[in-house]
Design an enzyme around this catalytic site. Structure first.
Site, PDB file in Angstrom:
ATOM      1  N   ARG A  52     112.610  67.852  67.173  1.00  0.00           N
ATOM      2  CA  ARG A  52     111.622  66.914  67.736  1.00  0.00           C
ATOM      3  C   ARG A  52     110.412  67.636  68.288  1.00  0.00           C
ATOM      4  O   ARG A  52     109.302  67.115  68.301  1.00  0.00           O
ATOM      5  CB  ARG A  52     112.271  66.062  68.824  1.00  0.00           C
ATOM      6  CG  ARG A  52     113.158  64.958  68.293  1.00  0.00           C
ATOM      7  CD  ARG A  52     113.828  64.188  69.412  1.00  0.00           C
ATOM      8  NE  ARG A  52     114.784  65.015  70.138  1.00  0.00           N
ATOM      9  CZ  ARG A  52     115.506  64.585  71.170  1.00  0.00           C
ATOM     10  NH1 ARG A  52     115.353  63.361  71.613  1.00  0.00           N
ATOM     11  NH2 ARG A  52     116.359  65.391  71.761  1.00  0.00           N
ATOM     12  N   SER A  53     110.615  68.867  68.746  1.00  0.00           N
ATOM     13  CA  SER A  53     109.495  69.680  69.228  1.00  0.00           C
ATOM     14  C   SER A  53     109.744  71.134  68.834  1.00  0.00           C
ATOM     15  O   SER A  53     110.890  71.556  68.681  1.00  0.00           O
ATOM     16  CB  SER A  53     109.350  69.567  70.749  1.00  0.00           C
ATOM     17  OG  SER A  53     110.546  69.992  71.390  1.00  0.00           O
ATOM     18  N   HIS A 100     136.858  65.867  61.468  1.00  0.00           N
ATOM     19  CA  HIS A 100     136.134  65.959  62.741  1.00  0.00           C
ATOM     20  C   HIS A 100     136.858  66.896  63.718  1.00  0.00           C
ATOM     21  O   HIS A 100     137.250  66.504  64.820  1.00  0.00           O
ATOM     22  CB  HIS A 100     135.963  64.577  63.376  1.00  0.00           C
ATOM     23  CG  HIS A 100     134.817  64.519  64.342  1.00  0.00           C
ATOM     24  ND1 HIS A 100     134.109  63.381  64.603  1.00  0.00           N
ATOM     25  CD2 HIS A 100     134.240  65.481  65.135  1.00  0.00           C
ATOM     26  CE1 HIS A 100     133.163  63.603  65.490  1.00  0.00           C
ATOM     27  NE2 HIS A 100     133.224  64.892  65.824  1.00  0.00           N
ATOM     28  N   GLU A 132     134.678  56.792  60.778  1.00  0.00           N
ATOM     29  CA  GLU A 132     135.886  57.544  61.155  1.00  0.00           C
ATOM     30  C   GLU A 132     136.906  56.624  61.846  1.00  0.00           C
ATOM     31  O   GLU A 132     136.520  55.738  62.602  1.00  0.00           O
ATOM     32  CB  GLU A 132     135.502  58.686  62.110  1.00  0.00           C
ATOM     33  CG  GLU A 132     134.628  59.729  61.461  1.00  0.00           C
ATOM     34  CD  GLU A 132     134.247  60.853  62.414  1.00  0.00           C
ATOM     35  OE1 GLU A 132     134.815  60.917  63.534  1.00  0.00           O
ATOM     36  OE2 GLU A 132     133.393  61.671  62.052  1.00  0.00           O
ATOM     37  N   ARG A 179     126.976  63.874  63.390  1.00  0.00           N
ATOM     38  CA  ARG A 179     127.655  62.584  63.382  1.00  0.00           C
ATOM     39  C   ARG A 179     127.535  62.009  61.979  1.00  0.00           C
ATOM     40  O   ARG A 179     126.570  62.270  61.259  1.00  0.00           O
ATOM     41  CB  ARG A 179     127.036  61.612  64.395  1.00  0.00           C
ATOM     42  CG  ARG A 179     127.348  61.918  65.842  1.00  0.00           C
ATOM     43  CD  ARG A 179     128.813  61.699  66.172  1.00  0.00           C
ATOM     44  NE  ARG A 179     129.112  61.853  67.596  1.00  0.00           N
ATOM     45  CZ  ARG A 179     129.497  62.983  68.170  1.00  0.00           C
ATOM     46  NH1 ARG A 179     129.588  64.095  67.448  1.00  0.00           N
ATOM     47  NH2 ARG A 179     129.769  63.026  69.468  1.00  0.00           N
ATOM     48  N   ASP A 204     132.297  67.405  58.245  1.00  0.00           N
ATOM     49  CA  ASP A 204     133.329  67.301  59.282  1.00  0.00           C
ATOM     50  C   ASP A 204     133.267  65.945  59.968  1.00  0.00           C
ATOM     51  O   ASP A 204     134.138  65.616  60.766  1.00  0.00           O
ATOM     52  CB  ASP A 204     133.141  68.419  60.318  1.00  0.00           C
ATOM     53  CG  ASP A 204     134.275  68.472  61.335  1.00  0.00           C
ATOM     54  OD1 ASP A 204     135.449  68.444  60.915  1.00  0.00           O
ATOM     55  OD2 ASP A 204     133.989  68.523  62.545  1.00  0.00           O
ATOM     56  N   GLY A 262     119.212  72.454  68.873  1.00  0.00           N
ATOM     57  CA  GLY A 262     119.808  72.438  70.197  1.00  0.00           C
ATOM     58  C   GLY A 262     120.783  73.587  70.333  1.00  0.00           C
ATOM     59  O   GLY A 262     120.702  74.593  69.613  1.00  0.00           O
TER      60      GLY A 262
END
Length: 305
Positions: free
Chosen positions: A167-168, A271, A253, A224, A248, A145
């Site tokens: 995913r693609s 983070h 958390e 995440r 991170d 992304g």
């Protein structure tokens, strides 16, 4: 009458000043009547039952790219639009990913600790002086992304090979695409975790992926905490199944597992990947653009649903 925006998290006076001319702002989390839009972050749960407590809610804006705890289907069923600020902090997060990778591969934190302790290079000189260079290494990126692309562009400048699993396949991406995460991990020396993580891909980076990465492998996670199986990661770092990691984000958390803290071959930050002044300003502007567009009846710049 001005629409009313509920701020679910404190975002500061600079953020609020951008909105006060056109909107009523409230930080009273007990207020339900009269709230037209909710400004929140992806980590704060918002399910259908929660949405039903706001009789006039029309819009949920996530400050940041994540929306993992927002029940998007429930929002859609209630006619509530959901937006995020995807891409607004991509450069800042990508910078942090590269920083964590360099710190882990080149033992920056360990070296800093030795200097501060008056031990110069310590007893394990080979570990510090004969660590692998980034030049020529294979970088696998999980998720191409906005952030993944920025990571790829930065690390390509280190004379590395870039591959990715998404995913693609991205038609405009110049890097090698792999059909599965395992295939990517088998090829790569380093795995950069940058995909959008939620319950559908929880623990996607598991023991099998780490084994495929190998004993000289490195993992960096700026996505995440749920993206990585922390039990498997701790075991791999302890056993030498992988060489190191830069994290991170964490599963629970702000609580970080003591086993991770005790390990010498992992670099940990709280983070802060998206935490720069420039990124905060860009995300604020993106939220404002979403809110303005919605209440003007125009297409949303960053629609999730």
């Amino acid at each position: 009458m001005k629409p009313t925006l509920l701020l679910a998290v404190p975002l500061g006076k600079t953020f609020e000043q951008k909105f006060t001319d056109r909107y009523n702002l409230t930080s009273d989390l007990k207020q339900r009547e009269g709230v037209d839009a909710l400004i929140t972050i992806g980590a704060i749960p918002a399910d259908g039952a929660f949405m039903d407590t706001f009789p006039g809610l029309k819009l949920i804006c996530c400050f940041g790219s994540g929306y993992e705890s927002i029940d998007v289907a429930a929002a859609t069923a209630r006619g509530i639009k959901v937006t995020n600020t995807v891409g607004a902090n991509a450069s800042t997060v990508a910078d942090m990913a590269v920083a964590l990778l360099l710190a882990s591969v080149r033992h920056v934190v360990e070296g800093d600790d030795l200097i501060r302790a008056g031990k110069w290079r310590g007893g394990n000189v080979a570990r510090l002086l004969f660590s692998p260079s980034l030049t020529g290494r294979r970088i696998g990126i999980l998720g191409l992304g906005a952030i993944g692309r920025k990571i790829a562009e930065r690390l390509a400048a280190f004379e590395t090979e870039i591959g990715y699993f998404n995913r693609s396949k991205k038609a405009d991406a110049p890097w090698r695409h792999f059909g599965s995460l395992i295939e990517l991990a088998e090829w790569a020396d380093i795995l950069m975790v940058a995909h959008r993580a939620d319950e559908t891909n929880r623990h996607m980076v598991n023991a099998e992926v780490m084994k495929a990465l190998g004993p000289e492998g490195q993992i960096v996670n700026i996505s995440r905490g749920s993206a990585i199986d922390e039990d498997a990661l701790i075991a791999a770092l302890k056993s030498g199944a992988i060489a190191g990691a830069g994290l991170d984000v964490f599963e629970d958390e702000p609580n970080v597992r003591p086993e991770l803290i005790a390990l010498p071959n992992v670099v940990l930050t709280p983070h802060i990947g998206g935490g720069t002044r420039e990124a905060f300003a860009a995300m604020s502007d993106a939220v404002l653009a979403n809110v303005d567009a919605f209440f003007a009846g125009k297409p949303l710049p960053n629609p999730v649903a």
